[in-house]
Design an enzyme around this catalytic site. Structure first.
Site, short mmCIF file in Angstrom:
data_model
loop_
_atom_site.label_atom_id
_atom_site.label_comp_id
_atom_site.label_asym_id
_atom_site.label_seq_id
_atom_site.Cartn_x
_atom_site.Cartn_y
_atom_site.Cartn_z
N HIS A 5 -3.51 3.50 -0.12
CA HIS A 5 -4.79 3.17 0.51
C HIS A 5 -5.36 1.86 -0.01
O HIS A 5 -4.94 1.32 -1.05
CB HIS A 5 -5.80 4.29 0.25
CG HIS A 5 -6.05 4.52 -1.21
ND1 HIS A 5 -6.90 3.74 -1.96
CD2 HIS A 5 -5.54 5.44 -2.06
CE1 HIS A 5 -6.90 4.14 -3.20
NE2 HIS A 5 -6.09 5.19 -3.30
N GLU A 79 -4.00 12.74 -3.76
CA GLU A 79 -3.66 12.24 -5.09
C GLU A 79 -3.38 13.40 -6.05
O GLU A 79 -3.80 14.54 -5.84
CB GLU A 79 -4.83 11.39 -5.61
CG GLU A 79 -4.60 10.72 -6.95
CD GLU A 79 -3.41 9.77 -6.97
OE1 GLU A 79 -2.26 10.28 -6.97
OE2 GLU A 79 -3.63 8.55 -7.02
#
Length: 226
Positions: A5, A79
């Site tokens: 990202h 994550e």
């Protein structure tokens, strides 16, 4: 194509932001996302997926709009959960987080993140997400999967042969790892693009990007900042 990202405020200050929904993008992160359609214009992309954390969806949105595709939000691509270390930026916490992720890469999946998951749980949920994405595409199709620095590094290090020591590699915001294959046949490593596809930070901007930097550099950077 495993794409990290764009930049977030917690990337700038070196804090472990892994809980839902997570931070949005900085102005630079938004610019990185907007740059992706142009950078990837030569790629044939059949699907775009993102994690449940908002920063990946914001990163994927401009590319999806340019290609006329819908972003598929997939559980499991998020994550590595920091657990008790969430939002910490002190050296001890960063070292503990990176040590566990490093242990998983080297085969010790029994290690548990303080207050979080062990390696088996992480690999299981990431495997499941990738398998779902792979099952929905044809053999020659390419999927862009927008995920996270530590998660991409750990999963690739565990599941993909021929990459080498991933702990020594950068994966900047909008960095990219390209693989070929599928879960049943296995994965072939094609490319590790460490630098941000969407452009670097402006001169004078100091970052302590603990999940994108090589382990040695991340810990040294954090030590200098604290």
């Amino acid at each position: 194509m495993l794409l990290r990202h764009g930049q977030t405020p917690y990337n700038v200050v070196g804090a472990l932001d892994t809980a839902r929904p997570g931070a949005e993008l900085t102005a630079l992160g938004q610019a990185q996302a907007r740059a992706l359609p142009g950078v990837l214009r030569g790629e044939t992309i059949s699907a775009i997926h993102a994690s449940v954390l908002i920063r990946t969806q914001l990163t994927a949105a401009p590319l999806a709009e340019a290609r006329g595709l819908t972003v598929g939000v997939e559980e499991g691509l998020e994550e590595i959960v920091a657990g008790d270390l969430e939002l910490r930026s002190d050296r001890t916490s960063i070292m503990a987080y990176l040590a566990v992720a490093g242990a998983w890469i080297h085969g010790d999946l029994d290690r548990t993140m303080p207050g979080g998951q062990n390696g088996h749980e992480f690999v299981g949920r990431y495997d499941a997400a990738i398998a779902k994405i792979a099952a929905a595409r044809g053999e020659q199709d390419t999927a862009v999967v927008v995920s996270h620095g530590a998660a991409i590094r750990a999963w690739v290090g565990i599941r993909v042969p021929g990459v080498g020591p991933v702990e020594d590699r950068w994966l900047s915001n909008t960095g990219l790892v390209t693989l070929e294959g599928d879960p049943s046949a296995g994965w072939t490593f094609l490319q590790w693009h460490s630098e941000p596809l969407g452009g670097t930070a402006h001169p004078g901007v100091t970052t302590h990007d603990v999940t994108g930097a090589p382990v040695a550099e991340a810990t040294a950077e954090n030590r200098a900042a604290h």
